[in-house]
Design an enzyme around this catalytic site. Sequence first.
Site, mmCIF file in Angstrom:
data_model
loop_
_atom_site.group_PDB
_atom_site.id
_atom_site.type_symbol
_atom_site.label_atom_id
_atom_site.label_comp_id
_atom_site.label_asym_id
_atom_site.label_seq_id
_atom_site.Cartn_x
_atom_site.Cartn_y
_atom_site.Cartn_z
ATOM 1 N N MET A 30 0.754 -1.199 -0.096
ATOM 2 C CA MET A 30 -0.007 -0.030 0.084
ATOM 3 C C MET A 30 0.867 1.191 0.023
ATOM 4 O O MET A 30 0.436 2.200 0.582
ATOM 5 C CB MET A 30 -0.828 -0.068 1.028
ATOM 6 C CG MET A 30 -1.784 -1.136 1.015
ATOM 7 S SD MET A 30 -3.333 -1.127 1.939
ATOM 8 C CE MET A 30 -2.732 -0.964 3.704
ATOM 9 N N GLY A 31 2.202 1.050 -0.420
ATOM 10 C CA GLY A 31 3.124 2.151 -0.377
ATOM 11 C C GLY A 31 3.502 2.588 0.770
ATOM 12 O O GLY A 31 3.709 1.802 1.839
ATOM 13 N N LEU A 33 6.841 3.094 1.536
ATOM 14 C CA LEU A 33 7.657 1.956 1.507
ATOM 15 C C LEU A 33 8.903 2.150 2.645
ATOM 16 O O LEU A 33 9.104 3.204 3.093
ATOM 17 C CB LEU A 33 8.262 1.457 0.380
ATOM 18 C CG LEU A 33 7.128 1.318 -0.785
ATOM 19 C CD1 LEU A 33 7.945 1.111 -2.068
ATOM 20 C CD2 LEU A 33 6.212 0.157 -0.444
ATOM 21 N N GLU A 35 11.859 -0.431 4.822
ATOM 22 C CA GLU A 35 12.855 -1.751 4.785
ATOM 23 C C GLU A 35 12.204 -2.880 4.727
ATOM 24 O O GLU A 35 12.692 -4.001 3.879
ATOM 25 C CB GLU A 35 13.774 -1.459 6.047
ATOM 26 C CG GLU A 35 15.260 -0.962 5.623
ATOM 27 C CD GLU A 35 15.935 -1.802 4.504
ATOM 28 O OE1 GLU A 35 15.826 -2.928 4.249
ATOM 29 O OE2 GLU A 35 16.321 -0.801 3.591
ATOM 30 N N HIS A 37 9.308 -3.428 3.456
ATOM 31 C CA HIS A 37 8.817 -3.989 1.946
ATOM 32 C C HIS A 37 10.037 -3.960 1.126
ATOM 33 O O HIS A 37 9.950 -5.161 0.308
ATOM 34 C CB HIS A 37 8.101 -2.545 1.614
ATOM 35 C CG HIS A 37 6.744 -2.324 1.839
ATOM 36 N ND1 HIS A 37 6.858 -0.877 2.910
ATOM 37 C CD2 HIS A 37 5.730 -2.730 2.000
ATOM 38 C CE1 HIS A 37 5.503 -0.907 3.513
ATOM 39 N NE2 HIS A 37 4.918 -1.878 2.755
ATOM 40 N N LYS A 150 5.116 -10.006 9.345
ATOM 41 C CA LYS A 150 4.204 -8.959 10.407
ATOM 42 C C LYS A 150 2.884 -9.196 10.337
ATOM 43 O O LYS A 150 2.207 -9.243 11.346
ATOM 44 C CB LYS A 150 4.633 -7.580 10.210
ATOM 45 C CG LYS A 150 4.000 -6.648 11.291
ATOM 46 C CD LYS A 150 4.657 -5.462 11.305
ATOM 47 C CE LYS A 150 4.092 -4.455 10.254
ATOM 48 N NZ LYS A 150 2.657 -4.265 10.377
ATOM 49 N N ASP A 151 2.390 -9.347 9.123
ATOM 50 C CA ASP A 151 0.824 -9.582 8.777
ATOM 51 C C ASP A 151 0.704 -11.228 8.647
ATOM 52 O O ASP A 151 0.112 -11.645 7.626
ATOM 53 C CB ASP A 151 0.360 -9.007 7.637
ATOM 54 C CG ASP A 151 0.517 -7.266 7.648
ATOM 55 O OD1 ASP A 151 -0.222 -6.742 8.750
ATOM 56 O OD2 ASP A 151 1.375 -6.872 7.115
ATOM 57 N N SER A 186 6.609 -0.696 9.987
ATOM 58 C CA SER A 186 5.403 -0.521 9.523
ATOM 59 C C SER A 186 5.067 0.931 9.005
ATOM 60 O O SER A 186 5.657 1.874 9.413
ATOM 61 C CB SER A 186 4.516 -0.688 10.769
ATOM 62 O OG SER A 186 3.124 -0.257 10.581
ATOM 63 N N ARG A 188 2.610 2.572 9.383
ATOM 64 C CA ARG A 188 1.915 3.193 10.202
ATOM 65 C C ARG A 188 2.949 3.901 11.425
ATOM 66 O O ARG A 188 2.446 4.757 12.327
ATOM 67 C CB ARG A 188 0.947 2.325 11.122
ATOM 68 C CG ARG A 188 -0.259 2.260 10.087
ATOM 69 C CD ARG A 188 -1.451 1.447 10.827
ATOM 70 N NE ARG A 188 -2.777 1.544 9.803
ATOM 71 C CZ ARG A 188 -3.176 0.429 9.133
ATOM 72 N NH1 ARG A 188 -2.453 -0.639 9.059
ATOM 73 N NH2 ARG A 188 -4.139 0.390 8.263
HETATM 74 O O1 PAF Z 1 -0.205 -5.764 3.581
HETATM 75 C C1 PAF Z 1 -0.662 -4.954 2.776
HETATM 76 O O2 PAF Z 1 -0.121 -4.034 2.801
HETATM 77 C C2 PAF Z 1 -1.868 -4.938 2.241
HETATM 78 O O3 PAF Z 1 -2.879 -5.879 3.104
HETATM 79 C C3 PAF Z 1 -2.003 -5.698 0.907
HETATM 80 C C4 PAF Z 1 -1.432 -7.141 0.856
HETATM 81 C C5 PAF Z 1 -0.873 -4.632 -0.066
HETATM 82 C C6 PAF Z 1 -3.186 -5.813 0.142
HETATM 83 O O4 PAF Z 1 -3.824 -4.195 0.038
#
Ligand code: PAF
Length: 285
Positions: A30-31, A33, A35, A37, A150-151, A186, A188
Amino acid sequence: MKVLRTVQEIRDFAGEQKKAGKRIGLVPTMGALHEGHLSLMRAAREKCDVVIASVFVNPTQFGPNEDYDAYPRRFEEDCRLLEGIPVDAVFHPEPSEMYPEGYCTYVQVDGDITNKLCGAQRPGHFRGVATVVTKLINLSRADEAFFGQKDAQQVVVIRRFVEDLNLNVHINMVPIVREESGLARSSRNTYLSPEEKEAACVLSRSLQNAKKAFEGGERDAEALKGLVAKEIQGEPLASIDYVELFSFPALHPMEKVTEDALLAIAVKIGKTRLIDNVILEGGRG
Ligand code: PAF
């Protein structure tokens, strides 16, 4: 790096790569970005011939009172980071390109893996994630797709619908990247004041304490969760959303840790909700 903004553009790009016999790696993001990502991008770069990243703040995975509008958006900076990997193409559509007028099809993963943890606290969240990730996999024609630990629940859900819908893609889970302080990277984290950022270290610290206890022989799930909760409760800026322990990857409840387990937490630091987790491996002995 190619910037693809429409369904037609990503279809054409993926089609050309397939025709040339290339193996495509997809990294959905989701941008904003960081480390974390970039470690997904590097894993994709290593394993695949062509890497497609997506940068799309997906409206369908946010609840009405969540941070969709406030979510950090900085596409130009993201592109600079992606070029440094290097990534071959970035897909950056408008919401109306992904969900045009009349759109009404969703991917819903039912049952035991979505009714707990973030699924219980964020109704509709995984429906939005499953829908957009299915579309991204279809559009990119990915052979491999990359997501962060993390997710971890998100990875479990994605693996489930990939299997159930017979999607021909392999899902890779890449370890959590942390700051020196232990704080999991993150997007966030950008919401946190310096004081909150310091307080947020309690998430990783509490998990590390529990992991040490586990390595020292503690197998009781309530005791392990209790250690985490106690540490977090000692931080005045933190309030617990959940501290949970489930088998991994099945996400079944456990009283004793006798197989791989996910110790997962969601904690508000001020107004910012952060998640973190650790996988306790094995459990025997
Ligand atoms: O983990 C994320 O950033 C989002 O849930 C994803 C996988 C890009 C889907 O929008």
